[in-house]
Design a protein around this motif. Sequence first.
Motif, PDB file in Angstrom:
ATOM      1  N   ARG A 147       0.836  -1.202   0.000  1.00  0.00           N
ATOM      2  CA  ARG A 147       0.000   0.000   0.000  1.00  0.00           C
ATOM      3  C   ARG A 147       0.875   1.257   0.000  1.00  0.00           C
ATOM      4  N   VAL A 148       1.883   1.277   0.875  1.00  0.00           N
ATOM      5  CA  VAL A 148       2.760   2.454   0.949  1.00  0.00           C
ATOM      6  C   VAL A 148       3.455   2.673  -0.401  1.00  0.00           C
ATOM      7  N   PHE A 149       4.007   1.607  -0.974  1.00  0.00           N
ATOM      8  CA  PHE A 149       4.787   1.744  -2.212  1.00  0.00           C
ATOM      9  C   PHE A 149       3.912   2.097  -3.414  1.00  0.00           C
ATOM     10  N   THR A 150       2.733   1.475  -3.526  1.00  0.00           N
ATOM     11  CA  THR A 150       1.892   1.811  -4.690  1.00  0.00           C
ATOM     12  C   THR A 150       1.497   3.276  -4.627  1.00  0.00           C
ATOM     13  N   ARG A 151       1.256   3.784  -3.421  1.00  0.00           N
ATOM     14  CA  ARG A 151       0.867   5.191  -3.305  1.00  0.00           C
ATOM     15  C   ARG A 151       2.083   6.097  -3.517  1.00  0.00           C
ATOM     16  N   TYR A 152       3.162   5.789  -2.855  1.00  0.00           N
ATOM     17  CA  TYR A 152       4.336   6.663  -2.950  1.00  0.00           C
ATOM     18  C   TYR A 152       4.834   6.777  -4.399  1.00  0.00           C
ATOM     19  N   GLN A 198      -0.180   2.480  10.626  1.00  0.00           N
ATOM     20  CA  GLN A 198      -0.608   3.620  11.430  1.00  0.00           C
ATOM     21  C   GLN A 198      -0.840   4.909  10.639  1.00  0.00           C
ATOM     22  N   VAL A 199      -0.151   5.069   9.526  1.00  0.00           N
ATOM     23  CA  VAL A 199      -0.221   6.352   8.804  1.00  0.00           C
ATOM     24  C   VAL A 199      -0.833   6.166   7.415  1.00  0.00           C
ATOM     25  N   CYS A 200      -0.222   5.298   6.624  1.00  0.00           N
ATOM     26  CA  CYS A 200      -0.717   5.087   5.256  1.00  0.00           C
ATOM     27  C   CYS A 200      -1.792   4.002   5.293  1.00  0.00           C
ATOM     28  N   THR A 201      -2.835   4.292   6.032  1.00  0.00           N
ATOM     29  CA  THR A 201      -3.892   3.303   6.244  1.00  0.00           C
ATOM     30  C   THR A 201      -4.785   3.190   5.013  1.00  0.00           C
ATOM     31  N   LYS A 204      -8.528   6.983   4.620  1.00  0.00           N
ATOM     32  CA  LYS A 204      -8.095   8.217   5.304  1.00  0.00           C
ATOM     33  C   LYS A 204      -6.649   8.158   5.804  1.00  0.00           C
ATOM     34  N   PRO A 205      -5.680   7.987   4.899  1.00  0.00           N
ATOM     35  CA  PRO A 205      -4.278   8.003   5.347  1.00  0.00           C
ATOM     36  C   PRO A 205      -3.922   9.359   5.949  1.00  0.00           C
ATOM     37  N   LEU A 206      -3.027   9.339   6.927  1.00  0.00           N
ATOM     38  CA  LEU A 206      -2.658  10.572   7.636  1.00  0.00           C
ATOM     39  C   LEU A 206      -1.434  11.201   6.969  1.00  0.00           C
ATOM     40  N   CYS A 207      -1.628  11.660   5.741  1.00  0.00           N
ATOM     41  CA  CYS A 207      -0.500  12.143   4.934  1.00  0.00           C
ATOM     42  C   CYS A 207       0.273  13.276   5.605  1.00  0.00           C
ATOM     43  N   GLU A 208      -0.441  14.105   6.352  1.00  0.00           N
ATOM     44  CA  GLU A 208       0.261  15.265   6.945  1.00  0.00           C
ATOM     45  C   GLU A 208       1.321  14.827   7.962  1.00  0.00           C
ATOM     46  N   THR A 209       1.242  13.595   8.461  1.00  0.00           N
ATOM     47  CA  THR A 209       2.249  13.149   9.435  1.00  0.00           C
ATOM     48  C   THR A 209       3.230  12.158   8.795  1.00  0.00           C
ATOM     49  N   CYS A 210       3.156  11.984   7.486  1.00  0.00           N
ATOM     50  CA  CYS A 210       3.945  10.940   6.819  1.00  0.00           C
ATOM     51  C   CYS A 210       5.329  11.445   6.402  1.00  0.00           C
ATOM     52  N   PRO A 211       6.362  10.669   6.667  1.00  0.00           N
ATOM     53  CA  PRO A 211       7.714  11.114   6.288  1.00  0.00           C
ATOM     54  C   PRO A 211       7.931  11.113   4.771  1.00  0.00           C
ATOM     55  N   LEU A 212       6.993  10.527   4.012  1.00  0.00           N
ATOM     56  CA  LEU A 212       7.155  10.461   2.549  1.00  0.00           C
ATOM     57  C   LEU A 212       6.261  11.474   1.828  1.00  0.00           C
ATOM     58  N   ALA A 213       5.585  12.303   2.609  1.00  0.00           N
ATOM     59  CA  ALA A 213       4.559  13.175   2.028  1.00  0.00           C
ATOM     60  C   ALA A 213       5.093  14.130   0.960  1.00  0.00           C
ATOM     61  N   SER A 214       6.332  14.644   1.129  1.00  0.00           N
ATOM     62  CA  SER A 214       6.804  15.712   0.242  1.00  0.00           C
ATOM     63  C   SER A 214       6.868  15.295  -1.221  1.00  0.00           C
ATOM     64  N   ASP A 215       7.136  14.010  -1.501  1.00  0.00           N
ATOM     65  CA  ASP A 215       7.205  13.606  -2.908  1.00  0.00           C
ATOM     66  C   ASP A 215       6.362  12.360  -3.202  1.00  0.00           C
ATOM     67  N   CYS A 216       5.329  12.150  -2.399  1.00  0.00           N
ATOM     68  CA  CYS A 216       4.461  10.979  -2.627  1.00  0.00           C
ATOM     69  C   CYS A 216       3.522  11.265  -3.802  1.00  0.00           C
ATOM     70  N   GLU A 217       3.564  10.420  -4.811  1.00  0.00           N
ATOM     71  CA  GLU A 217       2.744  10.607  -6.014  1.00  0.00           C
ATOM     72  C   GLU A 217       1.255  10.649  -5.685  1.00  0.00           C
ATOM     73  N   ALA A 218       0.798   9.710  -4.870  1.00  0.00           N
ATOM     74  CA  ALA A 218      -0.637   9.647  -4.568  1.00  0.00           C
ATOM     75  C   ALA A 218      -1.085  10.923  -3.881  1.00  0.00           C
ATOM     76  N   ARG A 219      -0.244  11.430  -2.990  1.00  0.00           N
ATOM     77  CA  ARG A 219      -0.615  12.654  -2.271  1.00  0.00           C
ATOM     78  C   ARG A 219      -0.600  13.854  -3.217  1.00  0.00           C
ATOM     79  N   LEU A 220       0.448  13.957  -4.029  1.00  0.00           N
ATOM     80  CA  LEU A 220       0.566  15.120  -4.913  1.00  0.00           C
ATOM     81  C   LEU A 220      -0.568  15.168  -5.929  1.00  0.00           C
ATOM     82  N   LEU A 223      -4.505  10.852  -5.251  1.00  0.00           N
ATOM     83  CA  LEU A 223      -4.934   9.511  -5.653  1.00  0.00           C
ATOM     84  C   LEU A 223      -4.991   8.524  -4.483  1.00  0.00           C
ATOM     85  N   GLN A 224      -4.942   9.031  -3.269  1.00  0.00           N
ATOM     86  CA  GLN A 224      -4.896   8.119  -2.110  1.00  0.00           C
ATOM     87  C   GLN A 224      -6.063   7.123  -2.103  1.00  0.00           C
ATOM     88  N   ASP A 225      -7.257   7.591  -2.539  1.00  0.00           N
ATOM     89  CA  ASP A 225      -8.422   6.689  -2.507  1.00  0.00           C
ATOM     90  C   ASP A 225      -8.392   5.664  -3.639  1.00  0.00           C
TER      91      ASP A 225
HETATM   92 FE1  SF4 Z   1       0.658   7.150   2.166  1.00  0.00          FE
HETATM   93 FE2  SF4 Z   1      -0.023   9.734   2.341  1.00  0.00          FE
HETATM   94 FE3  SF4 Z   1       2.405   8.909   3.039  1.00  0.00          FE
HETATM   95 FE4  SF4 Z   1       1.716   8.927   0.505  1.00  0.00          FE
HETATM   96  S1  SF4 Z   1       1.900  10.697   1.852  1.00  0.00           S
HETATM   97  S2  SF4 Z   1       2.788   7.284   1.532  1.00  0.00           S
HETATM   98  S3  SF4 Z   1      -0.440   8.343   0.645  1.00  0.00           S
HETATM   99  S4  SF4 Z   1       0.469   8.383   4.048  1.00  0.00           S
END
Ligand code: SF4
Length: 354
Positions: A147-152, A198-201, A204-220, A223-225
């Motif tokens: 899940r983390v990798f497909t989104r990131y 805990q985060v990339c659930t 409702k993933p908690l992207c704002e607390t995720c260490p990968l948020a700055s360059d995560c494709e799904a977030r940018l 596409l998280q859903d």
């Molecule tokens: Fe998952 Fe959001 Fe982190 Fe991307 S930014 S890996 S969607 S929690």
Amino acid sequence: MSSPSSLHDLAQRVCDWQRQHGRHHLPWQGTQDPYRVWLSEIMLQQTQVSTVIPYYERFLERFPTIHSLAQATQEEVMPYWAGLGYYARARNLHRCAQVVAREHGGRFPKSAEEIATLPGIGRSTAAAIAAFCYGERSSIMDGNVKRVFTRYFGIHGYPGLRAVEQRLWALAEMAVEQASGSLDMAAYTQGLMDLGAQVCTRSKPLCETCPLASDCEARLRGLQDQLPERRPKRVLPERHCTMLLLHRDGHLLLEKQPQTGIWGGLWSLPRYDTLEEMAADCQARGIVMNDDGRMATIVHTFTHFRLHIAPWLLEAPPNVGETRPMEAWVAFDHLAQTATPAPVRALLDALPVS
Ligand code: SF4
């Protein structure tokens, strides 16, 4: 897709995050004992942490070492697994303990590649054991990590498909290869698990607390859903059976299942494809079928089909014995300790007789 150049610090970011925000007090953490790590990894497959904890502790109390597990019979092991489901895991666990005891002197092999040759241990589980216990630089790829990798990386396609999975494995390997030589593999591996749990659930993933948020494709791209893509829909076949709850003098008739098959090694109820088949068996046993014995149908979903179970509760005359070779009369007060599949357990728990 995030560029592979973003891979160079992915592992370190996950690792740093884990140290600060990850889980540190799970009962299987803080050990490098492969027996304990392996047991937790197998129990955690398709099962939530909170469900696993009491099973894990009870299991270790009864089987504190791999030798104690290897020396036990499968009959002794199954009650400590009953309720966790996916019983092939327990049978393989027992077989694996015997192989490690017999062929490896009771010590797990030291590399993920060798560990993956043991019964019931797949590539990801082997990598987790090698990373946690020996610090090996091998990647895991369980449901959470997918899940983390497909989104990131913004990867489309159902991750259960071979081509998608291979791509994910390749990226996971590159993430470790490109990380610094001092990467703490135990913290990174745990970090991936914690991030997914805990985060990339799932919702409702908690992207704002995720260490990968700055360059995560799904977030940018919002596409998280949509990622990871769901398994293409398929209609499960419906199957039907009848089960007999036959009691007499505070005992219930149970039937041990053959080792192979969906409920291998567990105790089940006499099962029939049709009501007519059960009626014929009852007649042969001298049991009167009374419509009052009909209980509410229950439905149990397996991976490949849905089983509708029509249970019948009937009383046997005092002298009725077992007619099939694997049958036994089990006292009601022993039913709780008997290893039974989940739908049978649900029927036993609903029994109005005692
Ligand atoms: Fe998952 Fe959001 Fe982190 Fe991307 S930014 S890996 S969607 S929690």
